[in-house]
Scaffold this motif. Sequence first.
Motif, short mmCIF file in Angstrom:
data_model
loop_
_atom_site.label_atom_id
_atom_site.label_comp_id
_atom_site.label_asym_id
_atom_site.label_seq_id
_atom_site.Cartn_x
_atom_site.Cartn_y
_atom_site.Cartn_z
N ILE A 42 0.85 -1.20 0.00
CA ILE A 42 0.00 0.00 0.00
C ILE A 42 0.89 1.25 0.00
O ILE A 42 2.05 1.19 0.36
CB ILE A 42 -0.96 0.02 1.21
CG1 ILE A 42 -0.17 0.09 2.52
CG2 ILE A 42 -1.86 -1.20 1.19
CD1 ILE A 42 -1.05 0.25 3.73
N SER A 98 -3.35 4.29 -2.16
CA SER A 98 -3.48 3.24 -3.17
C SER A 98 -2.95 1.92 -2.64
O SER A 98 -2.20 1.88 -1.67
CB SER A 98 -2.72 3.61 -4.46
OG SER A 98 -1.33 3.61 -4.23
N LEU A 100 -4.66 -0.71 -1.41
CA LEU A 100 -5.39 -1.42 -0.37
C LEU A 100 -6.10 -2.66 -0.92
O LEU A 100 -6.16 -3.70 -0.27
CB LEU A 100 -6.38 -0.49 0.32
CG LEU A 100 -6.82 -0.85 1.74
CD1 LEU A 100 -5.62 -0.93 2.67
CD2 LEU A 100 -7.82 0.16 2.26
N SER A 101 -6.61 -2.54 -2.13
CA SER A 101 -7.33 -3.67 -2.72
C SER A 101 -6.40 -4.72 -3.33
O SER A 101 -6.84 -5.82 -3.66
CB SER A 101 -8.30 -3.16 -3.80
OG SER A 101 -7.60 -2.48 -4.82
N GLU A 102 -5.12 -4.38 -3.47
CA GLU A 102 -4.15 -5.33 -4.02
C GLU A 102 -3.05 -5.63 -3.01
O GLU A 102 -1.88 -5.83 -3.36
CB GLU A 102 -3.51 -4.78 -5.30
CG GLU A 102 -4.48 -4.50 -6.42
CD GLU A 102 -5.06 -3.10 -6.35
OE1 GLU A 102 -4.44 -2.23 -5.72
OE2 GLU A 102 -6.16 -2.89 -6.91
N ARG A 117 -5.66 -3.48 6.48
CA ARG A 117 -6.81 -3.23 5.61
C ARG A 117 -7.90 -2.47 6.36
O ARG A 117 -8.55 -1.58 5.80
CB ARG A 117 -7.36 -4.56 5.08
CG ARG A 117 -8.45 -4.39 4.04
CD ARG A 117 -8.91 -5.73 3.49
NE ARG A 117 -7.85 -6.38 2.72
CZ ARG A 117 -7.15 -7.44 3.13
NH1 ARG A 117 -7.41 -7.99 4.30
NH2 ARG A 117 -6.22 -7.96 2.37
#
Length: 213
Positions: A42, A98, A100-102, A117
């Motif tokens: 992140i 940026s 957080l979803s990956e 998360r």
Amino acid sequence: MDLPFSNELALMPDLRHRLRQLRWFRATFRSNAKAVSDAFGIRYEIDEAKLTRAFLDWLEVMEAQKQFAAVDRADFIVFAAGLVLRELIRQEPAREISGLSEMVETEENASTAAIVRFWPEGFLYTNYCVSAIIAVHQQEFGAAPSIDKCADDLRTWWSYRENATEMPAYAVAFLDRFLGAEPNWIMPDRAQARQAMQRALGYSSASEALRRL
């Protein structure tokens, strides 16, 4: 709790005094953010003005209570870091922007990744303060305090986020809890109210200590 930056901090000479200088505080905070970013994938945006304000406000509060460092230096190091954490949560100098979803998640870091998360900024602030405590204790005493298993408990972090966001002073108490100490929930940001300080000062009870505040 994974501490990717603690070993690097421990290699920095005279860390306890360097962290009281703005340039070192800012540099180490940014380096810790990079270590967390590298570990979990992140990215953070850091507001230098807010970070500076957090440092200056911390320094003012810490200096007003620094006489307690002579009472119990090991405990005061933890307390001082708790005050840093209070100001970081209050000033909010970092923002996840940026990744957080990956996130990079493995079987080994799954519990920490869930916390990152859930509260990426709070994890960053707490990780920095715990890393600093561990590194300074290693330099000063040759050993570091143990991290309690509750530091990896997402339910504890739910309570931590809710309470510290509403009242940042609770950050001091939660940091104590993460390090296995008994928190003072009534006056968490007063050094004299801490159990270790009370014992060192010879107070027979918490009520006696509070009467002397």
